[in-house]
Design a protein around this motif. Structure first.
Motif, mmCIF file in Angstrom:
data_model
loop_
_atom_site.group_PDB
_atom_site.id
_atom_site.type_symbol
_atom_site.label_atom_id
_atom_site.label_comp_id
_atom_site.label_asym_id
_atom_site.label_seq_id
_atom_site.Cartn_x
_atom_site.Cartn_y
_atom_site.Cartn_z
ATOM 1 N N CYS A 165 -12.274 3.101 -2.320
ATOM 2 C CA CYS A 165 -12.256 1.765 -1.711
ATOM 3 C C CYS A 165 -13.010 1.695 -0.376
ATOM 4 O O CYS A 165 -13.312 0.607 0.108
ATOM 5 C CB CYS A 165 -10.823 1.256 -1.556
ATOM 6 S SG CYS A 165 -9.904 1.979 -0.180
ATOM 7 N N SER B 194 -12.124 2.205 2.655
ATOM 8 C CA SER B 194 -11.412 1.588 3.779
ATOM 9 C C SER B 194 -11.283 2.531 4.971
ATOM 10 O O SER B 194 -11.277 2.101 6.110
ATOM 11 C CB SER B 194 -9.996 1.190 3.348
ATOM 12 O OG SER B 194 -10.057 0.187 2.379
ATOM 13 N N LEU C 49 0.811 -1.213 0.000
ATOM 14 C CA LEU C 49 0.000 0.000 0.000
ATOM 15 C C LEU C 49 0.846 1.267 0.000
ATOM 16 O O LEU C 49 1.976 1.272 0.490
ATOM 17 C CB LEU C 49 -0.916 0.017 1.228
ATOM 18 C CG LEU C 49 -2.042 -1.010 1.249
ATOM 19 C CD1 LEU C 49 -2.769 -0.944 2.585
ATOM 20 C CD2 LEU C 49 -3.020 -0.777 0.103
ATOM 21 N N ARG D 206 -6.038 4.362 8.590
ATOM 22 C CA ARG D 206 -5.339 3.560 7.585
ATOM 23 C C ARG D 206 -6.061 3.755 6.265
ATOM 24 O O ARG D 206 -7.278 3.713 6.220
ATOM 25 C CB ARG D 206 -5.425 2.084 7.953
ATOM 26 C CG ARG D 206 -4.398 1.668 8.936
ATOM 27 C CD ARG D 206 -4.348 0.141 8.912
ATOM 28 N NE ARG D 206 -3.998 -0.339 10.210
ATOM 29 C CZ ARG D 206 -4.686 -1.236 10.891
ATOM 30 N NH1 ARG D 206 -5.781 -1.761 10.381
ATOM 31 N NH2 ARG D 206 -4.286 -1.626 12.057
ATOM 32 N N MET D 207 -5.297 3.951 5.213
ATOM 33 C CA MET D 207 -5.915 4.234 3.929
ATOM 34 C C MET D 207 -5.600 3.196 2.878
ATOM 35 O O MET D 207 -4.543 2.579 2.887
ATOM 36 C CB MET D 207 -5.449 5.590 3.431
ATOM 37 C CG MET D 207 -6.390 6.694 3.838
ATOM 38 S SD MET D 207 -5.768 8.268 3.344
ATOM 39 C CE MET D 207 -6.545 9.266 4.620
ATOM 40 N N GLY D 208 -6.532 3.045 1.959
ATOM 41 C CA GLY D 208 -6.296 2.198 0.801
ATOM 42 C C GLY D 208 -5.949 3.084 -0.377
ATOM 43 O O GLY D 208 -4.827 3.551 -0.519
ATOM 44 N N CYS D 209 -6.964 3.363 -1.211
ATOM 45 C CA CYS D 209 -6.709 4.106 -2.447
ATOM 46 C C CYS D 209 -6.366 5.567 -2.187
ATOM 47 O O CYS D 209 -5.598 6.166 -2.933
ATOM 48 C CB CYS D 209 -7.910 3.997 -3.384
ATOM 49 S SG CYS D 209 -9.415 4.771 -2.765
#
Lengths: 305, 255
Positions: B227, B229, B50, B219-222
């Motif tokens: 997404c 998240s 990520l 916490r991050m995704g895209c």
């Protein structure tokens, strides 16, 4: 001459065999800042349910070795708002739209598909019988051939759209499930969905995800996906959309060699929002360099003595 | 929002395990606002995949900006190994930054630990607009009070707190907020730091009926809103920290 990437996937005419996997891509508009969506083979919309769903409490995602574990919980605005708010925008792109449908009961799947039947601009349905995030429904349908075939049979009755069934890998014999959905009337299968997993924070002794268990995706699961695509390809005649950890052109080619007619990219979009386009270009280049005229020439061509 | 290959101009260690990283990147530097962030691909190691989000720490000009980070895991360890002239794949500027309302006369900034990161660019903006600036800064120890001398110079008054009592109040920075509000009479409060601190800031500011803007972390995704998240619970349901935030009105958050 440029190699021919176009395919006919269960009656859906696609200019190339590369699409996004349902989920991390949303409805695509966030990605339109980075790529021309009309260059994709198809857009697969994030799971739609009958009613709006709030999704799971956070934390919803954590990173694992070469992958991620997520439990978003099918957060979506419901089929009516999808049709009113998102579909008109998606229709602007010259690209087939495949709607991923999820549900907790057979009636729900049927109701969503029935609603989509009367809507212009949808090229196909991908039935999510494998999402491991919903406590009832989802995983239950996809984990036995009997319930999988029941939901496909019922949905088949109400829709004439190409029907693709997305299979869960969390079963003892995916080939058996694939066969049963083919017999029940599916026009294609997608595999694999995420693998159930769990992570624990050793500082707090708590699970990393609020829902305890989540779905594992990313490069970590690719060999499992390749194995399953290859096994299923031996057993059925309907086309396969291969997915699970694709992050490069080489990964994509492996799926074609294993027997996939098309491929979908999920997690890798999070890291590189332009990955789909890069893989389309890379496929073309690969075929050209190897002297193939069309993508179908490599489908299922893994050499096994 | 741009995905660019940005040159690293400078890496500087400003405290043990804490670094600034300066990028040459016109696309992002010329558009970035205080409170926004960038999403960084920390090297090519495929074991961790990520991107990592970092708030814009300082905007130095139309071509250059900095991030501030502490080494806590694999991503930040990779960043700490970087050298000038190396190139990183970054996306930005992302998210909604801080809002400075017209007519703002006086403000308190509350920074907890690494929460100082996005506030430095905000401080520079506030200073330019000649708004009265008061700062509450807290950290575990005296060495972790980053930019303390600079902040002391730029603010009308700085209130300090350390958990070990090595300087200022012994305890949490929010212990000082009641007194600071009464003394400084701010029109608005800006805060970044641990979530417990932000929650406390939200409670105290609502007690005094002073608007507060808090920068949330998830916490991050895209990082681009697709997404789902990084959601946090708000009065209007789950919102995405990456695009609906990271800066929120404190009353919006369900703590």
């Amino acid at each position: 001459m440029k190699p021919d990437l176009s395919i006919d996937l269960a009656g859906i005419k696609m200019k190339n065999p590369v699409m996004n996997a349902s989920g991390p891509f949303g409805c695509g508009w966030e990605y339109a800042q980075f790529i021309d969506l009309s260059k994709l083979g198809a857009i697969v919309v994030k799971s739609i349910t009958l009613k709006e769903q709030r999704g799971n409490p956070p934390p919803r995602m954590c990173e694992t070795a070469s992958g991620i574990l997520n439990s978003i919980g099918l957060q979506n605005k419901g089929v009516d708002r999808f049709v009113q708010e998102d579909l008109p925008y998606l229709r602007n792109y010259n690209v087939p739209i495949i709607v991923n449908v999820a549900g907790g009961t057979i009636d729900e799947y049927v109701a969503v598909c029935d609603r989509l039947n009367h809507v212009h601009g949808i090229s196909g349905i991908e039935l999510n019988i494998s999402c491991p995030n919903v406590k009832k429904g989802g995983a239950i349908f996809g984990s036995s051939s009997r319930s999988a075939s029941k939901v496909v049979t019922e949905v088949r009755r109400v829709t004439n759209l190409p029907l693709i069934v997305k299979l869960t890998p969390n079963v003892t014999d995916i080939v058996k499930i694939a066969r049963s959905v083919e017999i029940a009337g599916a026009d294609g299968v997608s595999l694999i969905n995420t693998l159930l997993g769990m992570c624990i924070d050793v500082e707090t002794f708590r699970p990393e995800l609020a829902s305890i268990i989540g779905g594992l995706s990313g490069p970590a699961i690719k060999p499992i996906a390749i194995r399953m695509v290859w096994q299923v390809a031996q057993a059925i005649d309907i086309p396969i959309i291969g997915m699970g950890g694709i992050a490069s052109v080489k990964d994509a080619i492996e799926f074609f060699l294993a027997g996939a007619t098309a491929i979908a990219i999920g997690t890798a979009n999070l890291i590189n929002p332009q990955i789909t386009i890069e893989i389309i270009r890379g496929l073309e280049k690969f075929l050209e360099e190897k002297g193939f005229e069309a993508i179908w020439e490599i489908v299922g061509k893994v050499k096994i003595d | 929002m741009f995905q660019v290959k940005a040159h690293v101009l400078l890496k500087e260690q400003i405290a043990p395990g804490i670094y600034t990283l300066r990028f040459f990147c016109r696309e992002i530097a010329s558009r970035a606002k205080p409170g926004q962030f960038i999403h960084v691909k920390c090297g090519e190691n495929r074991n961790f995949i990520l991107r990592r989000p970092f708030s814009i720490h300082r905007i130095l000009g139309p071509d250059t900006f900095e991030i501030l980070f502490k080494v806590v895991g694999k991503g930040t360890s990779c960043l700490a190994q970087l050298h000038p002239h190396e190139i990183l794949d970054i996306i930005g500027p992302m998210g909604n930054g801080f809002t400075i309302d017209d007519g703002l006369k006086s403000t308190i900034l509350v920074a907890g630990g690494m929460g100082i990161a996005p506030l430095v660019s905000l401080i520079e903006e506030i200073d330019l607009q000649r708004i009265r600036l008061y700062i509450l800064q807290g950290a575990a120890t005296r060495e972790r009070l980053l930019y303390f001398m600079y902040l002391k110079r730029i603010a009308r008054k700085i209130f300090l707190a350390t958990e070990d009592g090595s300087i200022g109040h012994k305890g949490l920075v929010t212990d000082l907020l009641h007194v600071a509000i009464k003394e400084c009479k701010p029109d608005c409060i800006y805060a970044c730091g641990p979530e417990e601190m932000l929650k406390e800031v939200a409670e105290i500011s609502s007690e005094f009926e002073i608007p507060a803007q808090v920068s949330m972390e998830r916490r991050m995704g895209c990082g681009i809103g697709a997404c789902l998240s990084c959601v946090c619970e708000t009065r209007d349901g789950y919102k995405r920290v990456c695009v609906d935030g990271p800066v929120f009105d404190a009353t919006e958050i369900v703590w």
